[in-house]
Write a protein that holds these residues in place. Structure first.
Motif, PDB file in Angstrom:
ATOM      1  N   ASN A   1      93.404  41.594  45.562  1.00  0.00           N
ATOM      2  CA  ASN A   1      93.084  40.804  46.328  1.00  0.00           C
ATOM      3  C   ASN A   1      91.328  41.109  45.476  1.00  0.00           C
ATOM      4  O   ASN A   1      90.525  41.091  46.278  1.00  0.00           O
ATOM      5  N   ILE A   2      91.016  41.584  44.414  1.00  0.00           N
ATOM      6  CA  ILE A   2      90.061  40.844  43.231  1.00  0.00           C
ATOM      7  C   ILE A   2      89.531  39.463  43.413  1.00  0.00           C
ATOM      8  O   ILE A   2      88.172  39.405  44.140  1.00  0.00           O
ATOM      9  N   PRO A   3      90.350  38.321  43.802  1.00  0.00           N
ATOM     10  CA  PRO A   3      89.920  37.375  43.754  1.00  0.00           C
ATOM     11  C   PRO A   3      88.861  36.827  45.212  1.00  0.00           C
ATOM     12  O   PRO A   3      88.386  35.818  45.591  1.00  0.00           O
ATOM     13  N   GLU A   4      89.194  37.430  46.319  1.00  0.00           N
ATOM     14  CA  GLU A   4      88.617  37.593  47.775  1.00  0.00           C
ATOM     15  C   GLU A   4      86.618  37.837  47.452  1.00  0.00           C
ATOM     16  O   GLU A   4      86.116  37.873  48.508  1.00  0.00           O
ATOM     17  N   LEU A   5      86.869  38.338  46.251  1.00  0.00           N
ATOM     18  CA  LEU A   5      84.984  38.969  45.573  1.00  0.00           C
ATOM     19  C   LEU A   5      84.347  38.211  45.174  1.00  0.00           C
ATOM     20  O   LEU A   5      85.209  37.529  44.146  1.00  0.00           O
ATOM     21  N   GLU A   6      82.866  37.469  45.052  1.00  0.00           N
ATOM     22  CA  GLU A   6      82.157  36.453  44.260  1.00  0.00           C
ATOM     23  C   GLU A   6      81.689  37.857  43.681  1.00  0.00           C
ATOM     24  O   GLU A   6      80.487  38.717  44.863  1.00  0.00           O
ATOM     25  N   ILE A   7      80.515  37.372  42.740  1.00  0.00           N
ATOM     26  CA  ILE A   7      79.335  38.208  42.672  1.00  0.00           C
ATOM     27  C   ILE A   7      78.049  37.657  43.753  1.00  0.00           C
ATOM     28  O   ILE A   7      77.949  36.245  44.132  1.00  0.00           O
ATOM     29  N   ALA A   8      77.418  38.618  43.747  1.00  0.00           N
ATOM     30  CA  ALA A   8      76.777  37.969  44.664  1.00  0.00           C
ATOM     31  C   ALA A   8      75.223  38.641  44.903  1.00  0.00           C
ATOM     32  O   ALA A   8      73.916  38.702  45.942  1.00  0.00           O
ATOM     33  N   TYR A   9      74.657  37.880  43.811  1.00  0.00           N
ATOM     34  CA  TYR A   9      73.432  38.331  43.848  1.00  0.00           C
ATOM     35  C   TYR A   9      72.728  37.106  44.839  1.00  0.00           C
ATOM     36  O   TYR A   9      71.779  36.059  45.527  1.00  0.00           O
ATOM     37  N   ALA A  10      73.544  35.662  44.380  1.00  0.00           N
ATOM     38  CA  ALA A  10      72.529  34.270  45.062  1.00  0.00           C
ATOM     39  C   ALA A  10      74.036  34.538  45.889  1.00  0.00           C
ATOM     40  O   ALA A  10      75.453  34.227  45.340  1.00  0.00           O
ATOM     41  N   VAL A  11      74.064  34.231  47.201  1.00  0.00           N
ATOM     42  CA  VAL A  11      74.720  33.394  47.862  1.00  0.00           C
ATOM     43  C   VAL A  11      74.434  32.114  48.790  1.00  0.00           C
ATOM     44  O   VAL A  11      73.031  31.771  49.318  1.00  0.00           O
ATOM     45  N   THR A  12      75.637  31.647  49.877  1.00  0.00           N
ATOM     46  CA  THR A  12      75.604  30.534  50.665  1.00  0.00           C
ATOM     47  C   THR A  12      73.874  30.534  51.341  1.00  0.00           C
ATOM     48  O   THR A  12      74.437  32.069  52.297  1.00  0.00           O
ATOM     49  N   VAL A  13      73.208  29.965  52.528  1.00  0.00           N
ATOM     50  CA  VAL A  13      72.991  30.134  53.701  1.00  0.00           C
ATOM     51  C   VAL A  13      73.728  30.136  54.874  1.00  0.00           C
ATOM     52  O   VAL A  13      73.670  31.673  55.005  1.00  0.00           O
ATOM     53  N   HIS A  14      74.594  29.505  54.654  1.00  0.00           N
ATOM     54  CA  HIS A  14      75.634  29.950  55.782  1.00  0.00           C
ATOM     55  C   HIS A  14      76.615  31.448  55.175  1.00  0.00           C
ATOM     56  O   HIS A  14      76.967  31.593  56.498  1.00  0.00           O
ATOM     57  N   LYS A  15      76.821  31.774  54.387  1.00  0.00           N
ATOM     58  CA  LYS A  15      77.293  33.396  54.357  1.00  0.00           C
ATOM     59  C   LYS A  15      76.530  34.290  54.840  1.00  0.00           C
ATOM     60  O   LYS A  15      76.769  35.588  54.547  1.00  0.00           O
ATOM     61  N   SER A  16      75.151  34.260  54.295  1.00  0.00           N
ATOM     62  CA  SER A  16      74.508  35.069  55.544  1.00  0.00           C
ATOM     63  C   SER A  16      73.570  35.473  56.439  1.00  0.00           C
ATOM     64  O   SER A  16      72.997  35.882  56.883  1.00  0.00           O
ATOM     65  N   GLN A  17      74.562  34.665  57.354  1.00  0.00           N
ATOM     66  CA  GLN A  17      74.450  34.005  58.836  1.00  0.00           C
ATOM     67  C   GLN A  17      74.228  36.025  59.293  1.00  0.00           C
ATOM     68  O   GLN A  17      75.475  36.543  59.002  1.00  0.00           O
ATOM     69  N   GLY A  18      73.444  36.379  60.181  1.00  0.00           N
ATOM     70  CA  GLY A  18      73.449  37.400  60.504  1.00  0.00           C
ATOM     71  C   GLY A  18      73.109  39.174  59.977  1.00  0.00           C
ATOM     72  O   GLY A  18      72.861  40.270  60.670  1.00  0.00           O
ATOM     73  N   SER A  19      72.857  38.651  58.443  1.00  0.00           N
ATOM     74  CA  SER A  19      71.910  39.707  57.566  1.00  0.00           C
ATOM     75  C   SER A  19      70.765  39.433  58.003  1.00  0.00           C
ATOM     76  O   SER A  19      69.961  38.258  58.070  1.00  0.00           O
ATOM     77  N   GLU A  20      70.011  40.390  57.231  1.00  0.00           N
ATOM     78  CA  GLU A  20      68.619  40.572  57.157  1.00  0.00           C
ATOM     79  C   GLU A  20      68.025  41.281  55.530  1.00  0.00           C
ATOM     80  O   GLU A  20      69.046  41.817  55.176  1.00  0.00           O
ATOM     81  N   PHE A  21      66.853  40.376  54.767  1.00  0.00           N
ATOM     82  CA  PHE A  21      67.004  40.830  53.730  1.00  0.00           C
ATOM     83  C   PHE A  21      65.274  41.939  53.974  1.00  0.00           C
ATOM     84  O   PHE A  21      64.832  40.520  54.104  1.00  0.00           O
ATOM     85  N   ALA A  22      64.909  42.298  52.831  1.00  0.00           N
ATOM     86  CA  ALA A  22      63.885  42.628  52.783  1.00  0.00           C
ATOM     87  C   ALA A  22      62.747  41.867  52.510  1.00  0.00           C
ATOM     88  O   ALA A  22      62.014  41.081  52.966  1.00  0.00           O
ATOM     89  N   ALA A  23      63.511  41.027  51.529  1.00  0.00           N
ATOM     90  CA  ALA A  23      62.817  39.767  50.811  1.00  0.00           C
ATOM     91  C   ALA A  23      63.967  38.449  49.999  1.00  0.00           C
ATOM     92  O   ALA A  23      65.568  38.732  49.787  1.00  0.00           O
ATOM     93  N   VAL A  24      63.280  37.708  50.856  1.00  0.00           N
ATOM     94  CA  VAL A  24      64.534  36.242  50.403  1.00  0.00           C
ATOM     95  C   VAL A  24      64.309  35.239  49.498  1.00  0.00           C
ATOM     96  O   VAL A  24      62.325  35.112  49.572  1.00  0.00           O
ATOM     97  N   VAL A  25      64.788  34.837  48.682  1.00  0.00           N
ATOM     98  CA  VAL A  25      63.868  32.984  47.972  1.00  0.00           C
ATOM     99  C   VAL A  25      64.762  32.487  47.751  1.00  0.00           C
ATOM    100  O   VAL A  25      66.305  32.649  47.780  1.00  0.00           O
ATOM    101  N   VAL A  26      64.887  31.124  48.635  1.00  0.00           N
ATOM    102  CA  VAL A  26      65.070  30.171  49.180  1.00  0.00           C
ATOM    103  C   VAL A  26      64.778  28.960  48.004  1.00  0.00           C
ATOM    104  O   VAL A  26      64.029  28.469  48.092  1.00  0.00           O
ATOM    105  N   PRO A  27      66.033  28.626  47.334  1.00  0.00           N
ATOM    106  CA  PRO A  27      65.468  27.446  45.821  1.00  0.00           C
ATOM    107  C   PRO A  27      65.458  26.172  47.132  1.00  0.00           C
ATOM    108  O   PRO A  27      66.956  26.305  47.603  1.00  0.00           O
TER     109      PRO A  27
END
Length: 753
Positions: A667-693
């Motif tokens: 099940n490791i293939p179900e993980l992805e590195i997440a320093y950057a994620v898509t906006v869709h994947k961020s739904q429902g989350s809140e972060f102290a700071a956000v950078v949107v390219p």
């Protein structure tokens, strides 16, 4: 024994999937199975190849001592266990001699046969032992202790094991990996080969979902007619299901016919004939709305009907009216030291006096204050209240904002997952109802129709529902647009909070979020505000984002680059997509060190301390909560940090909120590195700071509520980095927000036409 296989093109070696890499061929007999996962088909075992014993690993299906195997693969050096042969494919046959047969039967692979019984069986039936088991199981009763029932069980298990082998070998001819072949066999059973040879399109249906192009190539090789019924219906259902993955619960009939005909390369008339047959046989469903016919997969229409019927009923049942409501609201106001705004008071009164309601509003409009008042008043009435949200992060945020227990919808309903059938069900359903009097459901925009259908089915008669959300955010990843459709229908009591409160009015994040919703360009801001825009394009934008995360923001604001800052990308591709940015940010924030273990798998490097995200639901991953509570399950969008890397065992220990999860090679293939994620994947989350390219963004991803959702994920600081023209296109484009659904119409008619 070894030989070099030719460079592998398609079909030259069964199941070969290593591209143009030259593979070794190994023939031998399995002597010992070290490890085996029957769910995934992954195994570690020893093979005697011409007198030399080698350790073999790979996803090869079920293996047992004594089996003769032909393997294709290559040697690798494991950091702890030394040289191993990683098998790309494994073709097995029955044991070839008496010694191998005895080893196989003694291994415990078959029920009721241990070493002693195996010896007696071989002594009695000799070289015919396995043939007797397969074809004349009643003869086994000649051995003392084997009853007819036991003989049948032995024979059935033997056939099952070699059925898996047959399926793996057969499907391997078409480039289907052993892991996927095991899944196919688990679903279709002993008749796998026969079923697939007659109708390969079973493989692209639920729950297997192989790619249509791959299955279509199989069908062509099996000489199925291009305009035949099997292919055309498969193409139709695939088109509907593919679009459900894009959020649509249905498609207009004329659009479905045109799209499917173009996709299949056949006439619209041929597609319409097959659709008429499917409608007559109940394999598809149609709903007339606004003078158009909309075609559904039956389960999705039923989900929308169930939702509409339940909400319709709730709006018509008389709700118990609370006593002293006005006085209780005044007491709350006195305790808090401020009066509720008229919109907030209206929402509070509506929640307490209705069976169902919707509360919507953007950032800074007082949703949380209103929800807290509603909770206090329900609890004052001694009502049992459940707080829930679609994701773990959303539930955690809800708990923090209310100071009360909140959980995911999945946890509220209690997931029961059958790994054999790969079917998900909930313990709480229409036959085992939840005992709550009120359910408050936050982040309603993220809830898809199937999940909401399940939640409603588990609520007891008279349970009130308060749906809270922001209708301007991205809709759910799954099919449907429930919050938008409910509001649009006008059938459910709704309060939309619009006033920005003074404490939020100074926030440029809040102000710009409302500008974006109104179709206005956000203000650029400056270093003294909580929102600002920095201009850059292409690789320069990539460098800017990396500098902001790794150096400038931590230095200027004291932010932790991993814990506090999140990059949210519109796309995965390009210089400022998640793939490229994760690679660069990992190098900057968590570089390789001699004393820092790491693990490479599926093209990714997982290193101690990396930020990661779960990218699909998995109901079997074990976890332990802080405090010792154990459980299973990780869900799409859960984020965490790698606490431990075991390179020898190829496992990862990941901290996700209050849970520690153990990831294995399966099940490791179900993980992805997440320093950057898509906006869709961020739904429902809140972060102290956000950078949107916002540079080099594909046109199809330039739309308003994607930008709005990204901006509103920021709590303290939001930075847009990119091109003003891209921001302008996103602000002006509302077209991508639309989804095909008839829920609003169904709500207006109580779930019926």
């Amino acid at each position: 024994m070894f030989s070099n296989a030719k460079k592998c093109g398609e079909g030259q070696v069964s199941g070969m999937s290593e591209g143009q890499e030259e593979l070794l061929r190994m023939e031998g007999v399995i002597e010992h199975v070290i490890y085996e996962n029957q769910d995934s088909g992954y195994a570690v075992f020893e093979v005697n190849a011409g007198g030399e014993v080698h350790v073999v690993t790979g996803v090869v299906g079920e293996v047992n001592p004594g089996e003769s195997v032909t393997l294709y693969g290559k040697f690798e050096t494991h950091p702890a266990h030394g040289p191993q042969f990683r098998a790309a494919t494994c073709e097995a046959s029955m044991p070839q001699d008496l010694a191998a047969t005895l080893a196989y039967l003694s291994s415990g692979a078959l029920p009721y046969i241990g070493p002693a019984t195996a010896k007696k069986l071989v002594e009695k039936f000799g070289a015919d032992s396995l043939e007797v088991i397969a074809n004349e199981p009643l003869r086994l009763t000649e051995l003392r202790g084997i009853t007819p029932d036991k003989a049948a069980a032995i024979s059935n298990e033997f056939k099952r094991m070699f059925g898996v082998r047959e399926a793996v070998a057969y499907l391997g001819r078409f480039g289907i990996s052993p892991a996927r072949a095991v899944e196919v066999y688990r679903h279709l059973g002993p008749a796998t080969v026969e079923a697939v040879s007659q109708n390969p399109y079973l493989l692209c249906a639920e729950p297997l979902f192989l790619k249509f192009k791959q299955v279509d190539a199989m069908a062509a090789e099996l000489q199925l007619a291009q305009d035949g019924s099997l292919r055309v219906w498969a193409g139709l259902s695939y088109t509907l299901r593919h679009n459900s993955g894009n959020g649509h619960t249905c498609l207009p009939k004329e659009q479905l016919l045109a799209t499917a005909a173009r996709f299949l390369g056949v006439s619209e008339a041929a597609v319409e004939r097959e659709l008429d047959t499917a409608l007559a046989e109940g394999e598809a469903a149609v709903y007339a709305c606004g003078g158009r016919d909309y075609v559904y997969l039956p389960d999705l229409l039923q989900a929308e009907r169930d939702i509409a019927a339940r909400l319709w009923d709730l709006t018509r049942y008389p709700a118990p009216q609370p006593k002293g409501l006005e006085r209780n609201i005044q007491v709350l106001e006195q305790a808090q030291g401020f009066a509720y705004a008229p919109e907030q008071r209206k929402a509070i009164e509506m929640a307490l006096c209705s069976n169902v309601m919707v509360l919507t509003g953007g950032p800074g409009t007082g949703k949380t204050t209103t929800v807290n008042a509603i909770l206090s008043l329900f609890q004052h009435q001694a009502d049992r209240v459940a707080l829930c949200a679609p994701t773990g992060r959303a539930a955690k945020r809800l708990a923090e904002l209310t100071g009360q227990k909140a959980q995911t919808i999945h946890r509220l309903l209690e997931v029961d997952y059958d790994p054999q059938s790969r079917l998900l069900r909930f313990i709480h359903n229409e036959k085992n109802l939840l005992k709550y009097d009120v359910v408050v459901l936050d982040e309603m925009s993220m809830v898809d129709v199937k999940l909401f259908q399940s939640l409603l089915a588990a609520l007891k008669h008279g349970c009130r529902i308060v749906m809270v959300g922001d209708a301007d955010q991205l809709p759910s990843v799954g099919p449907g647009n429930i919050l938008g459709e409910v509001v649009r229908s006008g059938a459910v009591p709704t309060v939309c909070l619009t006033r920005i409160f003074r404490q939020s009015a100074s926030s440029l994040i809040v102000e710009n979020a409302h500008h974006i919703v109104q179709g206005l360009m956000p203000q650029r801001g400056d270093k003294n505000s909580d929102f600002f825009f920095l201009q850059a394009a292409g690789l320069a934008c990539q460098q800017l984002v990396c500098d902001l995360v790794s150096a400038r923001l931590p230095k200027s604001y004291g932010l932790d680059p991993v814990r506090d800052i999140q990059v949210l990308c519109p796309t995965k591709l390009g210089p400022v997509g998640t793939a490229a940015l994760n690679q660069r940010l990992q190098e900057l924030l968590n570089p390789p060190l001699p004393d820092k273990p790491e693990l490479q798998m599926n093209g990714q490097t997982f290193r101690l301390g990396d930020k990661v995200m779960q990218v699909r639901n998995d109901y079997l991953i074990p976890y332990e909560r802080d405090g010792g509570e154990a459980g299973v399950g990780a869900f799409n969008g859960d984020m965490g940090v790698i606490l431990k890397v075991d390179a020898a065992e190829r496992t990862l220990l990941v901290q996700m909120d209050d849970r520690k999860l153990l990831y294995t090679p399966e099940n490791i293939p179900e993980l992805e590195i997440a320093y950057a994620v898509t906006v869709h994947k961020s739904q429902g989350s809140e972060f102290a700071a956000v950078v949107v390219p916002v540079s080099d963004t594909p046109p199809k991803l330039c739309y308003r509520n994607l930008l709005y959702t990204g901006v509103t994920r920021a709590k303290r600081l939001c930075i847009l980095a990119g091109q003003g023209a891209t921001v302008q296109r996103m602000v002006e484009n509302v077209r991508q927000n639309l989804r095909y659904s008839c829920l609003a119409d169904l709500l207006q008619h109580g779930g019926e036409q």
